[in-house]
Motif scaffolding. Structure first.
Motif, short mmCIF file in Angstrom:
data_model
loop_
_atom_site.label_atom_id
_atom_site.label_comp_id
_atom_site.label_asym_id
_atom_site.label_seq_id
_atom_site.Cartn_x
_atom_site.Cartn_y
_atom_site.Cartn_z
N SER A 14 -3.53 2.61 -5.56
CA SER A 14 -2.93 2.95 -4.27
C SER A 14 -1.89 1.92 -3.82
CB SER A 14 -4.02 3.11 -3.21
OG SER A 14 -4.76 1.91 -3.11
N ASN A 55 0.27 2.57 6.23
CA ASN A 55 -0.05 1.17 5.93
C ASN A 55 1.10 0.46 5.24
OD1 ASN A 55 -2.68 1.24 6.94
ND2 ASN A 55 -3.40 2.27 5.11
N HIS A 115 0.85 -1.18 0.00
CA HIS A 115 0.00 0.00 0.00
C HIS A 115 0.89 1.24 0.00
CE1 HIS A 115 -3.12 2.84 1.15
NE2 HIS A 115 -3.97 1.92 0.76
N ASP A 116 0.54 2.24 -0.82
CA ASP A 116 1.36 3.44 -0.96
C ASP A 116 1.28 4.37 0.24
OD1 ASP A 116 2.21 2.64 -3.44
OD2 ASP A 116 0.64 3.73 -4.50
N HIS A 117 0.22 4.27 1.03
CA HIS A 117 0.06 5.17 2.16
C HIS A 117 1.07 4.82 3.25
CE1 HIS A 117 -1.81 7.06 5.70
NE2 HIS A 117 -2.26 7.93 4.82
#
Length: 136
Positions: A103, A86, A81-83
């Motif tokens: 994402s 996360n 996940h890019d966030h």
């Protein structure tokens, strides 16, 4: 076991090589911070190249489990996940759904030992001709 703070740079990099739970990215960071360590030898006269040559291969993917099915990722690529919050969320290719690809980033497993040996020789190609403590 000694703490990282109590180790020499050589010992810290050696620990990264020999610990199968240390990902290649951390080993590469350690070498980048202290490149002169690659020229040193341990008490037995072995360089980091000799230490690595005596190790079994290991893939970074062995360190991670799919967040959905809990399988070990092994040598296969996975999605992260890019966030930032996360970043530990990894999904194997079987569980990944194409609709959420915007994402996620595809990450590839790295074989730590052969990649490290290749990187060491790229730093100093003469390193491959230096004998170990047994003159091999």
């Amino acid at each position: 076991s000694r703490t990282l703070a109590a180790m020499s740079h050589f010992e810290a990099v050696e620990a990264c090589i020999t610990n199968s739970f240390c990902p290649y990215s951390f080993l590469k960071m350690m070498i980048g911070m202290h490149p002169s360590t690659c020229q040193r030898r341990d008490k037995e006269g072995n360089s980091l190249l000799h230490v690595a040559a005596g190790r079994a291969s290991s893939f970074d993917g062995n360190l991670y489990k799919c967040s959905i099915c809990k399988c070990t990722i092994n040598s296969s690529p996975w999605y992260e996940h890019d966030h930032f919050l996360n970043s530990r969320y990894k999904i194997c290719q079987r569980c990944f759904h194409i609709g959420s690809s915007s994402s996620y980033t595809l990450a590839h497993s790295v074989e730590k030992i052969s990649t490290f040996v290749r990187d060491l020789i790229a730093l100093n190609d003469k390193m491959a001709s230096i004998p170990n403590n047994e003159e091999k």
